[in-house]
Design a protein around this motif. Structure first.
Motif, PDB file in Angstrom:
ATOM      1  N   ASP A 244       0.822  -1.213   0.000  1.00  0.00           N
ATOM      2  CA  ASP A 244       0.000   0.000   0.000  1.00  0.00           C
ATOM      3  C   ASP A 244       0.853   1.259   0.000  1.00  0.00           C
ATOM      4  OD1 ASP A 244      -2.655  -0.515  -0.308  1.00  0.00           O
ATOM      5  OD2 ASP A 244      -3.133  -0.652   1.815  1.00  0.00           O
ATOM      6  N   LEU A 245       1.995   1.206   0.661  1.00  0.00           N
ATOM      7  CA  LEU A 245       2.878   2.368   0.701  1.00  0.00           C
ATOM      8  C   LEU A 245       3.412   2.717  -0.681  1.00  0.00           C
ATOM      9  CD1 LEU A 245       5.180   2.086   3.852  1.00  0.00           C
ATOM     10  CD2 LEU A 245       3.584   3.921   3.309  1.00  0.00           C
ATOM     11  N   THR A 246       3.682   1.727  -1.488  1.00  0.00           N
ATOM     12  CA  THR A 246       4.295   1.975  -2.792  1.00  0.00           C
ATOM     13  C   THR A 246       3.272   2.102  -3.912  1.00  0.00           C
ATOM     14  OG1 THR A 246       4.587  -0.419  -3.082  1.00  0.00           O
ATOM     15  CG2 THR A 246       6.437   0.808  -2.156  1.00  0.00           C
ATOM     16  N   ARG A 247       2.030   1.752  -3.637  1.00  0.00           N
ATOM     17  CA  ARG A 247       0.979   1.817  -4.661  1.00  0.00           C
ATOM     18  C   ARG A 247       0.465   3.246  -4.803  1.00  0.00           C
ATOM     19  NH1 ARG A 247      -3.568  -1.997  -3.127  1.00  0.00           N
ATOM     20  NH2 ARG A 247      -1.972  -3.519  -3.709  1.00  0.00           N
ATOM     21  N   GLN A 248       0.064   3.603  -6.009  1.00  0.00           N
ATOM     22  CA  GLN A 248      -0.593   4.890  -6.241  1.00  0.00           C
ATOM     23  C   GLN A 248      -2.099   4.667  -6.224  1.00  0.00           C
ATOM     24  OE1 GLN A 248      -0.088   6.996 -10.076  1.00  0.00           O
ATOM     25  NE2 GLN A 248       0.323   8.818  -8.852  1.00  0.00           N
ATOM     26  N   HIS A 249      -2.772   5.264  -5.258  1.00  0.00           N
ATOM     27  CA  HIS A 249      -4.204   5.043  -5.097  1.00  0.00           C
ATOM     28  C   HIS A 249      -5.049   5.976  -5.966  1.00  0.00           C
ATOM     29  CE1 HIS A 249      -3.489   2.177  -1.925  1.00  0.00           C
ATOM     30  NE2 HIS A 249      -2.681   3.031  -1.338  1.00  0.00           N
ATOM     31  N   SER A 250      -4.417   7.004  -6.506  1.00  0.00           N
ATOM     32  CA  SER A 250      -5.089   7.921  -7.422  1.00  0.00           C
ATOM     33  C   SER A 250      -4.009   8.667  -8.189  1.00  0.00           C
ATOM     34  CB  SER A 250      -5.966   8.925  -6.656  1.00  0.00           C
ATOM     35  OG  SER A 250      -6.325  10.017  -7.495  1.00  0.00           O
ATOM     36  N   PRO A 251      -4.216   8.929  -9.488  1.00  0.00           N
ATOM     37  CA  PRO A 251      -3.213   9.716 -10.229  1.00  0.00           C
ATOM     38  C   PRO A 251      -3.074  11.133  -9.698  1.00  0.00           C
ATOM     39  CG  PRO A 251      -5.195   9.358 -11.545  1.00  0.00           C
ATOM     40  CD  PRO A 251      -5.317   8.485 -10.346  1.00  0.00           C
TER      41      PRO A 251
ATOM     42  N   MET B 146      -2.587  11.744  -6.582  1.00  0.00           N
ATOM     43  CA  MET B 146      -1.806  11.671  -5.353  1.00  0.00           C
ATOM     44  C   MET B 146      -0.531  10.861  -5.579  1.00  0.00           C
ATOM     45  SD  MET B 146      -4.133  13.309  -3.748  1.00  0.00           S
ATOM     46  CE  MET B 146      -3.673  13.337  -2.013  1.00  0.00           C
ATOM     47  N   SER B 147       0.478  11.163  -4.788  1.00  0.00           N
ATOM     48  CA  SER B 147       1.724  10.394  -4.825  1.00  0.00           C
ATOM     49  C   SER B 147       1.552   9.096  -4.048  1.00  0.00           C
ATOM     50  CB  SER B 147       2.852  11.194  -4.174  1.00  0.00           C
ATOM     51  OG  SER B 147       2.987  12.471  -4.739  1.00  0.00           O
ATOM     52  N   PRO B 148       2.389   8.089  -4.326  1.00  0.00           N
ATOM     53  CA  PRO B 148       2.456   6.961  -3.398  1.00  0.00           C
ATOM     54  C   PRO B 148       2.890   7.479  -2.019  1.00  0.00           C
ATOM     55  CG  PRO B 148       3.623   6.473  -5.446  1.00  0.00           C
ATOM     56  CD  PRO B 148       3.293   7.931  -5.481  1.00  0.00           C
ATOM     57  N   LEU B 149       2.368   6.895  -0.982  1.00  0.00           N
ATOM     58  CA  LEU B 149       2.690   7.365   0.364  1.00  0.00           C
ATOM     59  C   LEU B 149       4.191   7.326   0.634  1.00  0.00           C
ATOM     60  CD1 LEU B 149      -0.216   5.628   2.316  1.00  0.00           C
ATOM     61  CD2 LEU B 149       0.067   8.097   1.994  1.00  0.00           C
TER      62      LEU B 149
ATOM     63  N   ARG C 210       9.895  18.530 -10.526  1.00  0.00           N
ATOM     64  CA  ARG C 210      10.480  17.761 -11.635  1.00  0.00           C
ATOM     65  C   ARG C 210       9.568  16.630 -12.090  1.00  0.00           C
ATOM     66  NH1 ARG C 210      16.961  17.029 -11.638  1.00  0.00           N
ATOM     67  NH2 ARG C 210      17.557  19.069 -10.832  1.00  0.00           N
ATOM     68  N   HIS C 211       8.765  16.140 -11.197  1.00  0.00           N
ATOM     69  CA  HIS C 211       7.972  14.942 -11.510  1.00  0.00           C
ATOM     70  C   HIS C 211       6.524  15.149 -11.080  1.00  0.00           C
ATOM     71  CE1 HIS C 211      11.865  13.034 -12.068  1.00  0.00           C
ATOM     72  NE2 HIS C 211      12.204  13.428 -10.848  1.00  0.00           N
ATOM     73  N   ALA C 212       5.604  15.057 -12.038  1.00  0.00           N
ATOM     74  CA  ALA C 212       4.184  15.144 -11.721  1.00  0.00           C
ATOM     75  C   ALA C 212       3.775  13.948 -10.865  1.00  0.00           C
ATOM     76  CB  ALA C 212       3.365  15.177 -13.001  1.00  0.00           C
ATOM     77  N   ARG C 213       2.733  14.129 -10.079  1.00  0.00           N
ATOM     78  CA  ARG C 213       2.299  13.047  -9.189  1.00  0.00           C
ATOM     79  C   ARG C 213       1.991  11.758  -9.942  1.00  0.00           C
ATOM     80  NH1 ARG C 213      -1.776  16.106  -4.866  1.00  0.00           N
ATOM     81  NH2 ARG C 213      -0.128  17.128  -3.643  1.00  0.00           N
TER      82      ARG C 213
ATOM     83  N   ASP D 269       3.385  10.530 -12.377  1.00  0.00           N
ATOM     84  CA  ASP D 269       4.581   9.857 -12.864  1.00  0.00           C
ATOM     85  C   ASP D 269       5.441   9.275 -11.741  1.00  0.00           C
ATOM     86  OD1 ASP D 269       3.892  10.639 -15.463  1.00  0.00           O
ATOM     87  OD2 ASP D 269       4.995  12.534 -15.279  1.00  0.00           O
ATOM     88  N   ARG D 270       5.179   9.611 -10.511  1.00  0.00           N
ATOM     89  CA  ARG D 270       6.084   9.244  -9.419  1.00  0.00           C
ATOM     90  C   ARG D 270       6.173   7.742  -9.149  1.00  0.00           C
ATOM     91  NH1 ARG D 270       4.340  14.522  -5.741  1.00  0.00           N
ATOM     92  NH2 ARG D 270       5.314  16.017  -7.170  1.00  0.00           N
ATOM     93  N   PRO D 271       5.115   6.952  -9.378  1.00  0.00           N
ATOM     94  CA  PRO D 271       5.273   5.512  -9.138  1.00  0.00           C
ATOM     95  C   PRO D 271       6.318   4.851 -10.028  1.00  0.00           C
ATOM     96  CG  PRO D 271       2.956   6.093  -9.262  1.00  0.00           C
ATOM     97  CD  PRO D 271       3.723   7.294  -9.715  1.00  0.00           C
ATOM     98  N   ARG D 272       6.630   5.466 -11.165  1.00  0.00           N
ATOM     99  CA  ARG D 272       7.587   4.866 -12.092  1.00  0.00           C
ATOM    100  C   ARG D 272       9.030   5.267 -11.794  1.00  0.00           C
ATOM    101  NH1 ARG D 272       3.127   6.119 -15.291  1.00  0.00           N
ATOM    102  NH2 ARG D 272       3.997   8.096 -16.009  1.00  0.00           N
ATOM    103  N   LEU D 273       9.227   6.114 -10.785  1.00  0.00           N
ATOM    104  CA  LEU D 273      10.576   6.538 -10.415  1.00  0.00           C
ATOM    105  C   LEU D 273      11.245   5.471  -9.538  1.00  0.00           C
ATOM    106  CD1 LEU D 273       9.795  10.250  -9.437  1.00  0.00           C
ATOM    107  CD2 LEU D 273      10.801   9.432 -11.578  1.00  0.00           C
ATOM    108  N   PRO D 274      12.569   5.438  -9.523  1.00  0.00           N
ATOM    109  CA  PRO D 274      13.283   4.485  -8.646  1.00  0.00           C
ATOM    110  C   PRO D 274      13.299   4.987  -7.199  1.00  0.00           C
ATOM    111  CG  PRO D 274      14.878   5.777  -9.886  1.00  0.00           C
ATOM    112  CD  PRO D 274      13.515   6.177 -10.402  1.00  0.00           C
ATOM    113  N   LEU D 275      12.136   4.981  -6.573  1.00  0.00           N
ATOM    114  CA  LEU D 275      11.981   5.534  -5.232  1.00  0.00           C
ATOM    115  C   LEU D 275      12.642   4.643  -4.187  1.00  0.00           C
ATOM    116  CD1 LEU D 275       8.201   6.551  -5.436  1.00  0.00           C
ATOM    117  CD2 LEU D 275      10.210   7.985  -5.903  1.00  0.00           C
ATOM    118  N   LEU D 276      12.988   5.238  -3.066  1.00  0.00           N
ATOM    119  CA  LEU D 276      13.510   4.455  -1.954  1.00  0.00           C
ATOM    120  C   LEU D 276      12.434   3.476  -1.489  1.00  0.00           C
ATOM    121  CD1 LEU D 276      15.273   7.138   0.287  1.00  0.00           C
ATOM    122  CD2 LEU D 276      16.279   5.739  -1.530  1.00  0.00           C
TER     123      LEU D 276
END
Length: 444
Positions: free
Chosen positions: A40-47, A49-52, A89-92, A94-101
Motif C-alpha cells: 500500500d505504501l508503494t501503490r498509487q491510489h489515485s493519479p 496523489m503520490s504513493p505514500l 520535476r515529476h508530476a504526481r 509519474d512518481r510511481p515509475r521513479l526508482p523511489l527508496l
C-alpha cells in the motif's frame, strides 16, 4: 534578569517548542505510513496523489535540504536522491515509475536526517540570517511536514480496502445557530507581519477596505447541499459558470465526491467506513465550481478572500486583527476541529468557543473553504525563501481556500494562512460558506 539571560531563556524556549513540534509532526507521519503494508505504501491510489512512500522520503529530503544543509551547513546525507523528490520535476501521476527508496530505506533515511537535524537545532544560533531568525526555517519545514500529512490523509481517503485509521467522532452541536451574520464595512489589517512562521504569501500586512457584507454563520451543510442536488442543481446549466458547466459535464459530476444514493437519502464512504451522510455536518469534497454553483442556486455568492479574513480576524471592539476568530491564543480542542483528532467534520455549532466576535462559527478547522479570489501576492510581496513555494502558482488558474480542515494541524492553520488549488480539485477536504451583498436599504 539581564538582557543576555532573557535572550538565552527565550532561545531555550524556542528550541524546546521546535523540538516538541518536530516530534509531534513525525509521530503523525509515522502513524499515517505505518498504518498500511509496504504494498500500500508503494501503490498509487489515485493519479492525483503520490504513493505514500514518496511523501515520506520527500518530507525527509526537504528537511535535509533546508535544515541540515542550509541552516546547519552540514554534509549531505543523500544528495543522489534530490532529483527524485523534487516536486517540480515529476508530476504526481509519474512518481510511481521513479526508482523511489523502498519503504524500509525511506524510513531509515528520514530517521537519519532527523537525528542530525536535532543536533543542528541544539547548536545553531536562532538569529542573524533570515532563515534562522525566530526559527523560521524550522517552522517552514514543520508546516511542510504537516501539509504532507494532510495530503497523505487525503490519500488514505482515496485508498480502497479495509479501514486502517481510527479516531473518536467529533463533538455534537452545542445548539442551533443563526443563518447569517452582517459584517460591517470598513478597513482592517489583512496579512501578517508579526507572525514569526508566516509564509511569504501571507506577507506583508496591509490595509484593505471591505464594504459591508453578509456571511453564513457556518459552513454549508450536507443537508443544505443535498437540497441543491435534489433540486436538479447538477442538471441546470444556469447555476454554473461556463467553465464550471463544461467541467461538470466532462467529469460527470452528480454529487460531492464519495457520495452515493442510499434509498431516498445519501451515504458516504469515509476512510473505509460506510455510513449515512450527516445532514448537520459541513459538506466536504466539493470543488470550486460546485461551491459556486450552489451559491448561485441559493441566491448568494462565495466570499472574497478579504471578506473571509475580515470575518475571521477583525475585532470590532478594538479595531485590530486577531490571530484567530476567538483571539490570539492557539487553538485548543474547544476551539476547532484540527489535527486529525477526528476523521470527519463536526456538526455545525460544535465549537461555540471558536466563534468570531460577530458570531461566525467554524471558520478554523472542519473544512477548507473556497473563496472567489484567485491566488496572487499581496502588495509588496517578496518571495522567500524560494519562488516555488508560492509565486509560481500566482495567476488566474488557482483559487484561494481558507481556514483549514479536520486534517490540518494547528501549525499550518491561522487566520492569515492561505491555501490554494485548481478549481476542479475535490479530493482535498474542501467545503465552503456563502456570502451576499446587502439589499437596498437593508444596512444603514
Amino acid at each position: 534578569m539581564t538582557d543576555l539571560a532573557a535572550d538565552r531563556t527565550d532561545d531555550a524556549t524556542l528550541r524546546a517548542r521546535v523540538a516538541e513540534a518536530l516530534a509531534r509532526s513525525r509521530a503523525r507521519t509515522t502513524a499515517l505510513t505505518d498504518a498500511v503494508d509496504d504494498d500500500d505504501l508503494t501503490r498509487q491510489h489515485s493519479p492525483l496523489m503520490s504513493p505514500l512512500v514518496w511523501d515520506l522520503a520527500h518530507i525527509g529530503n526537504q528537511e535535509e535540504l533546508w535544515l541540515l544543509r542550509d541552516v546547519g551547513g552540514r554534509e549531505p546525507v543523500r544528495a543522489d536522491i534530490d532529483a527524485l523528490y523534487d516536486a517540480f520535476r515529476h508530476a504526481r501521476r509519474d512518481r510511481p515509475r521513479l526508482p523511489l527508496l523502498p519503504p524500509a530505506e525511506a524510513r531509515r533515511y528520514t530517521a537519519t536526517v532527523r537525528e542530525k537535524v536535532l543536533d543542528v537545532l541544539a547548536s545553531v544560533p536562532l538569529h542573524g540570517a533570515p532563515l534562522r531568525t525566530g526559527g523560521f526555517a524550522f517552522g517552514m519545514i514543520l508546516q511542510h511536514e504537516q501539509q504532507h500529512a494532510e495530503t497523505m490523509l487525503a490519500t488514505h481517503q482515496l485508498r480502497p480496502g479495509a479501514p486502517v485509521l481510527a479516531a473518536p467522532p467529533p463533538p455534537p452541536s452545542a445548539g442551533m445557530l443563526g443563518t447569517e451574520v452582517c459584517v460591517p464595512g470598513g478597513p482592517f489589517e489583512m496579512g501578517a507581519d508579526a507572525e514569526p512562521w508566516a509564509l511569504d504569501n501571507e506577507r506583508p500586512a496591509h490595509t484593505v477596505d471591505v464594504p459591508t457584507f453578509f456571511l453564513d454563520a457556518h459552513p454549508v451543510t450536507n443537508g443544505q447541499y443535498a437540497a441543491f442536488v435534489d433540486d436538479g442543481g447538477y442538471d441546470t446549466a444556469r447555476w454554473w459558470s461556463p467553465e464550471g458547466w463544461a467541467h461538470r459535464r466532462e467529469a460527470d459530476l452528480r454529487a460531492p465526491m464519495h457520495w452515493r444514493r442510499d434509498g431516498a437519502g445519501w451515504a458516504y464512504r469515509r476512510f473505509g467506513h460506510d455510513g449515512p451522510v450527516d445532514p448537520a455536518a459541513p459538506v466536504v469534497h466539493v470543488c470550486f465550481h460546485e461551491a459556486a454553483a450552489y451559491a448561485a442556486w441559493a441566491g448568494r455568492r462565495l466570499p472574497t478572500e478579504a471578506e473571509w479574513e475580515k470575518a475571521a480576524r477583525h475585532d470590532p471592539a478594538t479595531g485590530r486583527s486577531r490571530r484567530y476568530p476567538w483571539g490570539d491564543d492557539p487553538p485548543t480542542r474547544a476551539h476547532a476541529n484540527l489535527g486529525q483528532r477526528h476523521l470527519a467534520p463536526a456538526p455545525v455549532g460544535a465549537y461555540p468557543a471558536g466563534a468570531s466576535p460577530a458570531g461566525v462559527h467554524q471558520l478554523i478547522g472542519d473544512v477548507w473553504e473556497w473563496t472567489s479570489t484567485t491566488f496572487a501576492g499581496y502588495p509588496g510581496f517578496a518571495a522567500f525563501p524560494y519562488r516555488e513555494y508560492s509565486e509560481v502558482f500566482f495567476g488566474p488558474r488557482y483559487r484561494v481556500l481558507r481556514g483549514g480542515s479536520f486534517g490540518t494541524d494547528a501549525l499550518a492553520c491561522r487566520g492569515t494562512f492561505r491555501n490554494w488549488d485548481l478549481p476542479i480539485r475535490r479530493q482535498i477536504f474542501s467545503g465552503f460558506r456563502c456570502a451576499r451583498d446587502p439589499r437596498p436599504g437593508e444596512v444603514r
